[in-house]
Design a protein around this motif. Structure first.
Motif, PDB file in Angstrom:
ATOM      1  N   PRO A 133      35.722  19.527  13.591  1.00  0.00           N
ATOM      2  CA  PRO A 133      36.303  18.415  13.160  1.00  0.00           C
ATOM      3  C   PRO A 133      34.681  17.479  13.528  1.00  0.00           C
ATOM      4  CG  PRO A 133      37.024  19.646  15.315  1.00  0.00           C
ATOM      5  CD  PRO A 133      36.362  19.850  15.083  1.00  0.00           C
ATOM      6  N   SER A 134      35.266  16.687  11.923  1.00  0.00           N
ATOM      7  CA  SER A 134      34.319  16.157  11.152  1.00  0.00           C
ATOM      8  C   SER A 134      34.579  14.997  12.899  1.00  0.00           C
ATOM      9  CB  SER A 134      34.504  15.380  10.364  1.00  0.00           C
ATOM     10  OG  SER A 134      35.876  14.695  10.434  1.00  0.00           O
ATOM     11  N   GLU A 135      35.175  14.340  13.357  1.00  0.00           N
ATOM     12  CA  GLU A 135      34.712  13.670  14.396  1.00  0.00           C
ATOM     13  C   GLU A 135      33.224  14.207  15.731  1.00  0.00           C
ATOM     14  OE1 GLU A 135      37.251  14.623  13.553  1.00  0.00           O
ATOM     15  OE2 GLU A 135      38.821  13.044  12.713  1.00  0.00           O
ATOM     16  N   GLN A 136      32.952  15.305  15.282  1.00  0.00           N
ATOM     17  CA  GLN A 136      31.987  15.948  16.555  1.00  0.00           C
ATOM     18  C   GLN A 136      30.653  15.545  15.489  1.00  0.00           C
ATOM     19  OE1 GLN A 136      33.135  20.117  17.861  1.00  0.00           O
ATOM     20  NE2 GLN A 136      34.580  19.645  18.510  1.00  0.00           N
ATOM     21  N   ALA A 137      30.383  15.324  14.635  1.00  0.00           N
ATOM     22  CA  ALA A 137      29.343  14.784  13.420  1.00  0.00           C
ATOM     23  C   ALA A 137      28.108  13.771  14.273  1.00  0.00           C
ATOM     24  CB  ALA A 137      30.008  14.973  12.022  1.00  0.00           C
ATOM     25  N   LEU A 138      27.386  14.004  14.060  1.00  0.00           N
ATOM     26  CA  LEU A 138      25.974  12.324  15.231  1.00  0.00           C
ATOM     27  C   LEU A 138      26.425  11.273  14.875  1.00  0.00           C
ATOM     28  CD1 LEU A 138      23.082  15.221  15.064  1.00  0.00           C
ATOM     29  CD2 LEU A 138      24.969  14.958  17.479  1.00  0.00           C
ATOM     30  N   GLY A 139      26.563  10.330  15.261  1.00  0.00           N
ATOM     31  CA  GLY A 139      26.905   8.885  14.560  1.00  0.00           C
ATOM     32  C   GLY A 139      25.540   8.604  14.866  1.00  0.00           C
ATOM     33  N   LEU A 199      31.047  31.808  -0.572  1.00  0.00           N
ATOM     34  CA  LEU A 199      32.515  31.296  -0.918  1.00  0.00           C
ATOM     35  C   LEU A 199      33.611  30.556  -0.790  1.00  0.00           C
ATOM     36  CD1 LEU A 199      32.629  32.904  -5.193  1.00  0.00           C
ATOM     37  CD2 LEU A 199      30.902  31.297  -3.651  1.00  0.00           C
ATOM     38  N   ALA A 200      33.438  31.568   0.664  1.00  0.00           N
ATOM     39  CA  ALA A 200      34.834  31.233   2.207  1.00  0.00           C
ATOM     40  C   ALA A 200      34.535  29.990   2.737  1.00  0.00           C
ATOM     41  CB  ALA A 200      35.407  32.205   2.457  1.00  0.00           C
ATOM     42  N   ARG A 201      33.436  29.927   3.097  1.00  0.00           N
ATOM     43  CA  ARG A 201      32.991  29.172   3.553  1.00  0.00           C
ATOM     44  C   ARG A 201      32.600  27.609   2.714  1.00  0.00           C
ATOM     45  NH1 ARG A 201      32.705  28.273   9.075  1.00  0.00           N
ATOM     46  NH2 ARG A 201      31.685  30.372   9.190  1.00  0.00           N
ATOM     47  N   LEU A 202      31.830  27.576   1.605  1.00  0.00           N
ATOM     48  CA  LEU A 202      32.018  26.286   0.434  1.00  0.00           C
ATOM     49  C   LEU A 202      33.448  25.586   0.528  1.00  0.00           C
ATOM     50  CD1 LEU A 202      29.239  27.875  -1.624  1.00  0.00           C
ATOM     51  CD2 LEU A 202      29.131  26.037   0.076  1.00  0.00           C
ATOM     52  N   THR A 203      34.139  26.811   0.216  1.00  0.00           N
ATOM     53  CA  THR A 203      35.930  25.911  -0.041  1.00  0.00           C
ATOM     54  C   THR A 203      35.858  25.556   0.893  1.00  0.00           C
ATOM     55  OG1 THR A 203      36.021  27.896  -1.845  1.00  0.00           O
ATOM     56  CG2 THR A 203      37.631  26.715  -0.728  1.00  0.00           C
ATOM     57  N   GLU A 204      36.255  26.208   2.636  1.00  0.00           N
ATOM     58  CA  GLU A 204      36.271  25.680   3.791  1.00  0.00           C
ATOM     59  C   GLU A 204      35.600  24.642   3.586  1.00  0.00           C
ATOM     60  OE1 GLU A 204      35.789  25.436   8.445  1.00  0.00           O
ATOM     61  OE2 GLU A 204      34.820  27.234   7.206  1.00  0.00           O
ATOM     62  N   ALA A 205      34.962  24.152   3.458  1.00  0.00           N
ATOM     63  CA  ALA A 205      33.982  23.341   4.153  1.00  0.00           C
ATOM     64  C   ALA A 205      34.106  22.146   3.355  1.00  0.00           C
ATOM     65  CB  ALA A 205      32.228  23.240   4.111  1.00  0.00           C
ATOM     66  N   TYR A 206      34.263  21.984   1.701  1.00  0.00           N
ATOM     67  CA  TYR A 206      34.427  20.843   0.815  1.00  0.00           C
ATOM     68  C   TYR A 206      36.008  20.370   0.910  1.00  0.00           C
ATOM     69  CZ  TYR A 206      29.353  20.677  -2.187  1.00  0.00           C
ATOM     70  OH  TYR A 206      28.242  20.929  -1.402  1.00  0.00           O
ATOM     71  N   GLY A 207      36.871  21.742   1.029  1.00  0.00           N
ATOM     72  CA  GLY A 207      38.077  21.117   1.127  1.00  0.00           C
ATOM     73  C   GLY A 207      38.448  20.413   2.345  1.00  0.00           C
ATOM     74  N   ARG A 208      37.702  20.182   3.257  1.00  0.00           N
ATOM     75  CA  ARG A 208      37.617  19.193   4.209  1.00  0.00           C
ATOM     76  C   ARG A 208      36.836  17.927   4.334  1.00  0.00           C
ATOM     77  NH1 ARG A 208      36.429  22.349   9.541  1.00  0.00           N
ATOM     78  NH2 ARG A 208      36.278  20.496  10.399  1.00  0.00           N
ATOM     79  N   GLY A 209      35.658  17.893   3.294  1.00  0.00           N
ATOM     80  CA  GLY A 209      35.162  16.276   2.513  1.00  0.00           C
ATOM     81  C   GLY A 209      33.805  16.940   3.556  1.00  0.00           C
ATOM     82  N   ARG A 260      34.855   7.944   6.351  1.00  0.00           N
ATOM     83  CA  ARG A 260      35.001   9.366   6.323  1.00  0.00           C
ATOM     84  C   ARG A 260      36.376   9.371   6.447  1.00  0.00           C
ATOM     85  NH1 ARG A 260      31.414  11.905  10.590  1.00  0.00           N
ATOM     86  NH2 ARG A 260      32.998  10.646  12.321  1.00  0.00           N
ATOM     87  N   ALA A 261      37.190   9.057   7.088  1.00  0.00           N
ATOM     88  CA  ALA A 261      38.387   9.351   7.581  1.00  0.00           C
ATOM     89  C   ALA A 261      39.789   8.750   6.464  1.00  0.00           C
ATOM     90  CB  ALA A 261      39.309   8.307   8.800  1.00  0.00           C
TER      91      ALA A 261
END
Length: 259
Positions: free
Chosen positions: A18-24, A41-51, A217-218
């Motif tokens: 989850p993006s909330e786990q990114a370093l602050g 392509l699967a990983r990139l699609t997942e990543a961009y689809g979540r920002g 980010r939210a």
């Protein structure tokens, strides 16, 4: 509570955290979410689809980022200064000047990789990154907006399209304002096709001067969630009529759409 360390991606079926786990903001790498994995392509699609987006340098593992705040350009707020309007109006009316989409994608991403950046040594568009986005372009999700003058590619940008969302990646310019012309073309295209927001990832004074601003980010992730599943653009052709979306006059000045 910020994590003490980032997550490592050890196999391709492992989802990004989850993006909330990114370093602050108090960390050495604010926004860093995870490391490792591949640029499939699967990983990139997942990543961009979540920002989330990849950004790393030579010799590093793939690093995944979800910064907070996020720099975005609402296309309705694009700032067309008097000087840029004059430049665009001249470009629109001058024979041999034209804006194209996807006619030279490989050259655009290579030029972006080679472009010197203030405060950066080398490039983040490493060979494996370039290969991944070229493959994604072939699959139809990555597009280039290109400024052509007298048959020469003089500037441009590329980015990712998911649904009704466009994620800007990088731009280059070999002549004054050539990348601004490409960005203006992207904004006009987005207005015509109902794309309200262009992701700019990181805050720069240049982007801010053109109307980009920071958002949480939210809020950014909510927008991505609402737009990623919308019907995508089917016609990736830049028509001269698109310039009217910026309020430019299309009166015949001898303009030709062929570059």
């Amino acid at each position: 509570m910020q994590p003490a360390q980032i997550a490592w991606i050890v196999h391709e079926r492992q989802p990004l955290p989850p993006s909330e786990q990114a370093l602050g903001p108090g960390s050495e790498a604010p926004g860093l979410l995870a490391a490792g994995g591949e640029l499939s392509l699967a990983r990139l699609t997942e990543a961009y689809g979540r920002g989330v987006f990849p950004w790393y340098g030579p010799g590093q593992p793939v690093l995944w980022w979800a910064p907070d705040p996020r720099m975005v350009l609402p296309v309705a707020d694009f700032k067309l200064s008097r000087s840029l309007r004059k430049t665009l109006q001249k470009f629109v009316r001058t024979p041999g000047c034209g804006l194209r989409i996807d006619s030279a994608f490989d050259r655009v991403i290579a030029a972006c990789a080679a472009m010197p950046r203030e405060g950066q040594d080398g490039t983040w568009i490493v060979p494996e990154m370039m290969a991944a986005y070229v493959a994604w372009h072939r699959a139809g999700a990555v597009h280039s907006f290109e400024t052509w003058i007298d048959g020469q590619l003089v500037g441009g940008l590329y980015g990712v399209s998911l649904g009704r969302m466009f994620f800007g990646e990088s731009m280059f310019s070999l002549r004054t304002d050539a990348s601004k012309i490409a960005l203006a073309g992207l904004v006009a295209f987005c207005r015509v096709h109902g794309i309200a927001l262009v992701d700019c990832q990181q805050n720069t004074r240049h982007l801010a001067s053109l109307g980009a601003r920071e958002t949480s980010r939210a809020d950014f992730e909510r927008h991505v969630a609402l737009t990623r599943g919308a019907p995508g653009v089917t016609d990736w052709t830049y028509h001269r009529s698109h310039w009217a979306a910026l309020g430019l006059s299309l009166a015949d000045g001898g303009h030709t759409t062929a570059a």
